[in-house]
Design a protein around this motif. Structure first.
Motif, PDB file in Angstrom:
ATOM      1  N   THR A  62       5.476   4.085   1.695  1.00 21.51           N
ATOM      2  CA  THR A  62       5.057   2.786   1.270  1.00 21.51           C
ATOM      3  C   THR A  62       4.794   1.781   2.677  1.00 21.51           C
ATOM      4  N   PHE A  63       3.948   0.785   2.678  1.00 25.11           N
ATOM      5  CA  PHE A  63       3.939  -0.163   3.594  1.00 25.11           C
ATOM      6  C   PHE A  63       3.090  -1.403   3.420  1.00 25.11           C
ATOM      7  N   ASP A  64       2.981  -2.349   3.725  1.00 27.54           N
ATOM      8  CA  ASP A  64       2.466  -3.574   3.548  1.00 27.54           C
ATOM      9  C   ASP A  64       1.250  -3.757   4.789  1.00 27.54           C
ATOM     10  N   ALA A  65       0.181  -4.585   4.356  1.00 28.06           N
ATOM     11  CA  ALA A  65      -0.795  -5.218   5.249  1.00 28.06           C
ATOM     12  C   ALA A  65      -1.414  -6.180   4.892  1.00 28.06           C
ATOM     13  N   LEU A  95       0.765  -1.012   0.094  1.00 31.09           N
ATOM     14  CA  LEU A  95       0.146  -0.011  -0.132  1.00 31.09           C
ATOM     15  C   LEU A  95       1.000   1.086   0.068  1.00 31.09           C
ATOM     16  N   HIS A  96       0.293   2.458  -0.297  1.00 28.12           N
ATOM     17  CA  HIS A  96       0.989   3.513  -0.314  1.00 28.12           C
ATOM     18  C   HIS A  96      -0.277   4.667   0.032  1.00 28.12           C
ATOM     19  N   ALA A 143      -5.467   8.362   3.608  1.00 27.46           N
ATOM     20  CA  ALA A 143      -5.864   8.316   1.827  1.00 27.46           C
ATOM     21  C   ALA A 143      -4.887   7.220   1.476  1.00 27.46           C
ATOM     22  N   VAL A 144      -5.440   6.059   1.301  1.00 34.60           N
ATOM     23  CA  VAL A 144      -4.372   4.684   1.098  1.00 34.60           C
ATOM     24  C   VAL A 144      -4.897   4.071   0.048  1.00 34.60           C
ATOM     25  N   GLU A 145      -4.072   3.298  -0.869  1.00 29.42           N
ATOM     26  CA  GLU A 145      -4.056   2.709  -2.328  1.00 29.42           C
ATOM     27  C   GLU A 145      -3.354   1.682  -2.342  1.00 29.42           C
ATOM     28  N   LYS A 146      -3.895   0.593  -2.989  1.00 34.05           N
ATOM     29  CA  LYS A 146      -2.920  -0.480  -3.094  1.00 34.05           C
ATOM     30  C   LYS A 146      -1.877  -0.014  -4.451  1.00 34.05           C
ATOM     31  N   ILE A 197      -8.146   1.964   7.379  1.00 35.66           N
ATOM     32  CA  ILE A 197      -6.680   1.547   7.023  1.00 35.66           C
ATOM     33  C   ILE A 197      -5.662   3.026   7.034  1.00 35.66           C
ATOM     34  N   ASN A 198      -4.777   3.047   7.908  1.00 37.32           N
ATOM     35  CA  ASN A 198      -3.916   4.438   7.802  1.00 37.32           C
ATOM     36  C   ASN A 198      -2.452   3.954   7.828  1.00 37.32           C
ATOM     37  N   CYS A 199      -1.798   4.919   7.472  1.00 33.34           N
ATOM     38  CA  CYS A 199      -0.240   4.859   6.991  1.00 33.34           C
ATOM     39  C   CYS A 199       0.282   4.882   8.408  1.00 33.34           C
TER      40      CYS A 199
END
Length: 136
Positions: A13-16, A6-7, A42-45, A33-35
């Motif tokens: 950038t991070f993963d979940a 995700l970003h 405001a997260v997208e794949k 979902i939060n950074c």
């Protein structure tokens, strides 16, 4: 379970992990979902490439298992045939090296500073690496 890269809108950038794509969509719609770096919702794949098991990757995994098993055998041998001296390792190693006591195989703990000092004194030591099952 499925892992997504995700970003956020701040370019972090991070993963979940999610139970499914629908689970991800539901959480994203509800701003759940939060950074982890900036707390933005405001997260997208991101585009991810699939992991494909190849014979080369399988061979490397098998080689890794062989090495791990060899480390297990070495660790077992050391523990069965050497005296455990705990945090007195540096002191005992020095006494053995300078012939103050009878030589014998020992293992134990030493701080980074003690290890550096032993090596500077020309005392040969080898770390006994912790195995994965010892980390639990």
């Amino acid at each position: 379970m499925i892992r997504f890269l995700l970003h956020c809108d701040q370019a972090h950038t991070f993963d979940a992990w999610f139970h499914s794509n629908d689970d991800y969509e539901m959480q994203c719609t509800k701003n759940l979902i939060n950074c982890p770096l900036c707390s933005s919702t405001a997260v997208e794949k991101m585009l991810m490439t699939p992991t494909v098991s190849t014979s080369r990757r399988r061979d490397k995994r098998e080689e890794g298992q062989v090495v791990l098993n060899q480390l297990r055998q070495l660790s077992k041998q050391v523990r069965e045939n050497a005296d455990y001296v705990g945090n007195q390792f540096a002191e005992e190693a020095r006494k053995i090296h300078f012939c103050e006591i009878d030589p014998r195989a020992i293992y134990g703990e030493a701080t980074a500073q003690e290890v550096t000092a032993l090596l500077q004194d020309g005392i040969e030591i080898l770390p006994l690496l912790p195995l994965p099952e010892e980390q639990n």
